[in-house]
Design a protein around this motif. Structure first.
Motif, PDB file in Angstrom:
ATOM      1  N   VAL A 183       9.815 111.514 -14.175  1.00 32.77           N
ATOM      2  CA  VAL A 183      11.272 111.461 -14.293  1.00 32.77           C
ATOM      3  C   VAL A 183      11.639 110.967 -15.611  1.00 32.77           C
ATOM      4  O   VAL A 183      11.278 109.429 -15.768  1.00 32.77           O
ATOM      5  CB  VAL A 183      11.820 110.902 -12.894  1.00 32.77           C
ATOM      6  N   SER A 184      12.522 111.446 -16.496  1.00 33.62           N
ATOM      7  CA  SER A 184      13.291 111.094 -17.414  1.00 33.62           C
ATOM      8  C   SER A 184      14.799 111.126 -17.282  1.00 33.62           C
ATOM      9  O   SER A 184      15.348 110.384 -18.100  1.00 33.62           O
ATOM     10  CB  SER A 184      12.775 111.780 -18.579  1.00 33.62           C
ATOM     11  N   ASP A 185      15.206 111.742 -16.336  1.00 37.67           N
ATOM     12  CA  ASP A 185      16.653 111.772 -16.169  1.00 37.67           C
ATOM     13  C   ASP A 185      16.905 110.505 -15.133  1.00 37.67           C
ATOM     14  O   ASP A 185      16.588 110.882 -13.808  1.00 37.67           O
ATOM     15  CB  ASP A 185      16.764 113.311 -15.417  1.00 37.67           C
ATOM     16  N   PRO A 186      18.035 109.852 -15.430  1.00 38.08           N
ATOM     17  CA  PRO A 186      18.312 108.831 -14.811  1.00 38.08           C
ATOM     18  C   PRO A 186      18.761 109.167 -13.113  1.00 38.08           C
ATOM     19  O   PRO A 186      18.574 108.564 -12.201  1.00 38.08           O
ATOM     20  CB  PRO A 186      19.313 107.961 -15.422  1.00 38.08           C
ATOM     21  N   ARG A 187      19.647 110.105 -13.339  1.00 43.80           N
ATOM     22  CA  ARG A 187      20.294 110.610 -11.935  1.00 43.80           C
ATOM     23  C   ARG A 187      18.982 110.965 -10.928  1.00 43.80           C
ATOM     24  O   ARG A 187      19.126 110.704  -9.866  1.00 43.80           O
ATOM     25  CB  ARG A 187      20.998 111.743 -11.898  1.00 43.80           C
ATOM     26  N   THR A 188      18.076 111.968 -11.299  1.00 46.02           N
ATOM     27  CA  THR A 188      17.178 112.476 -10.746  1.00 46.02           C
ATOM     28  C   THR A 188      16.241 111.125 -10.311  1.00 46.02           C
ATOM     29  O   THR A 188      16.006 111.154  -9.023  1.00 46.02           O
ATOM     30  CB  THR A 188      16.108 113.253 -11.429  1.00 46.02           C
ATOM     31  N   ALA A 189      15.998 110.186 -11.149  1.00 46.62           N
ATOM     32  CA  ALA A 189      15.175 108.992 -10.711  1.00 46.62           C
ATOM     33  C   ALA A 189      16.130 108.283  -9.475  1.00 46.62           C
ATOM     34  O   ALA A 189      15.379 107.930  -8.584  1.00 46.62           O
ATOM     35  CB  ALA A 189      15.167 108.138 -11.775  1.00 46.62           C
ATOM     36  N   ALA A 234      14.025 102.382 -14.680  1.00 47.87           N
ATOM     37  CA  ALA A 234      13.189 101.062 -14.294  1.00 47.87           C
ATOM     38  C   ALA A 234      12.692 101.020 -12.818  1.00 47.87           C
ATOM     39  O   ALA A 234      11.937 100.011 -12.290  1.00 47.87           O
ATOM     40  CB  ALA A 234      13.698  99.627 -14.542  1.00 47.87           C
ATOM     41  N   LEU A 235      13.176 101.851 -12.118  1.00 49.50           N
ATOM     42  CA  LEU A 235      12.867 101.862 -10.592  1.00 49.50           C
ATOM     43  C   LEU A 235      11.147 102.153 -10.168  1.00 49.50           C
ATOM     44  O   LEU A 235      10.830 103.148 -11.135  1.00 49.50           O
ATOM     45  CB  LEU A 235      13.690 102.914  -9.831  1.00 49.50           C
TER      46      LEU A 235
END
Length: 178
Positions: A135-141, A126-127
């Motif tokens: 970006v679909s990977d939460p850690r990458t986001a 949601a950032l």
């Protein structure tokens, strides 16, 4: 006065080192280190906008001062015009994620807490500051958001610009600049 290129080159090297450090961390470590990275630069940017007064600074930003918490620094940066409401919201989301990892042993479903834990994943994805990136990977986001926001506050230190007005944060009346 230092050469701006040297400062930029130094900052770029530091960003690359910190990004590498974040990539090598566990999810818990990445959350804590990533937000510390943003908070450190935010505090330096805030300091660059204020008059130098060590005693007053220590009273306000010291261990028990009213501006010692990340939440209060985010709110101050917002009031100073150093970030928009949307970015302030992203900063609070990063703070919440950091707090989740720092103060929670396991996820809500009693599994290991990771960036893939549903409530953490939702916050990362949601950032708004990374919404323009695929970006679909939460850690990458999360790591990208930390890098972007760190760079934004770094720019404030060297250019003294308010996001809200596009102008300098303070008038230099003594030089006739308003």
């Amino acid at each position: 006065m230092p050469n701006t290129f040297e400062l930029t080159d130094k900052a770029l090297k530091r960003e690359m080192t910190l990004t590498s450090e974040l990539n090598d961390q566990t999810d818990r470590g990445a959350a804590i280190v990533g937000v510390a990275w943003v908070e450190e630069e935010m505090q330096a940017a805030i300091k660059s906008f204020l008059e130098e007064d060590k005693k007053a600074w220590d009273r306000l930003f010291g261990r028990s001062g009213p501006l010692a918490t990340l939440s209060s620094k985010i709110d101050l940066a917002r009031l100073l015009g150093m970030c928009s409401k949307v970015i302030a919201s992203d900063l609070h989301i990063l703070r919440e994620i950091r707090n989740e990892f720092a103060h929670t042993v396991v996820a809500r479903d009693n599994s290991v807490l990771t960036f893939e834990s549903p409530h953490v994943k939702d916050k990362c994805l949601a950032l708004k500051c990374v919404a323009h990136e695929p970006v679909s990977d939460p850690r990458t986001a999360f790591i990208r958001a930390c890098a972007i926001l760190n760079a934004d506050f770094y720019m404030h230190r060297y250019f003294g610009q308010k996001v809200s007005s596009g102008g300098l944060i303070h008038a230099r009346i003594e030089q006739g600049v308003y």
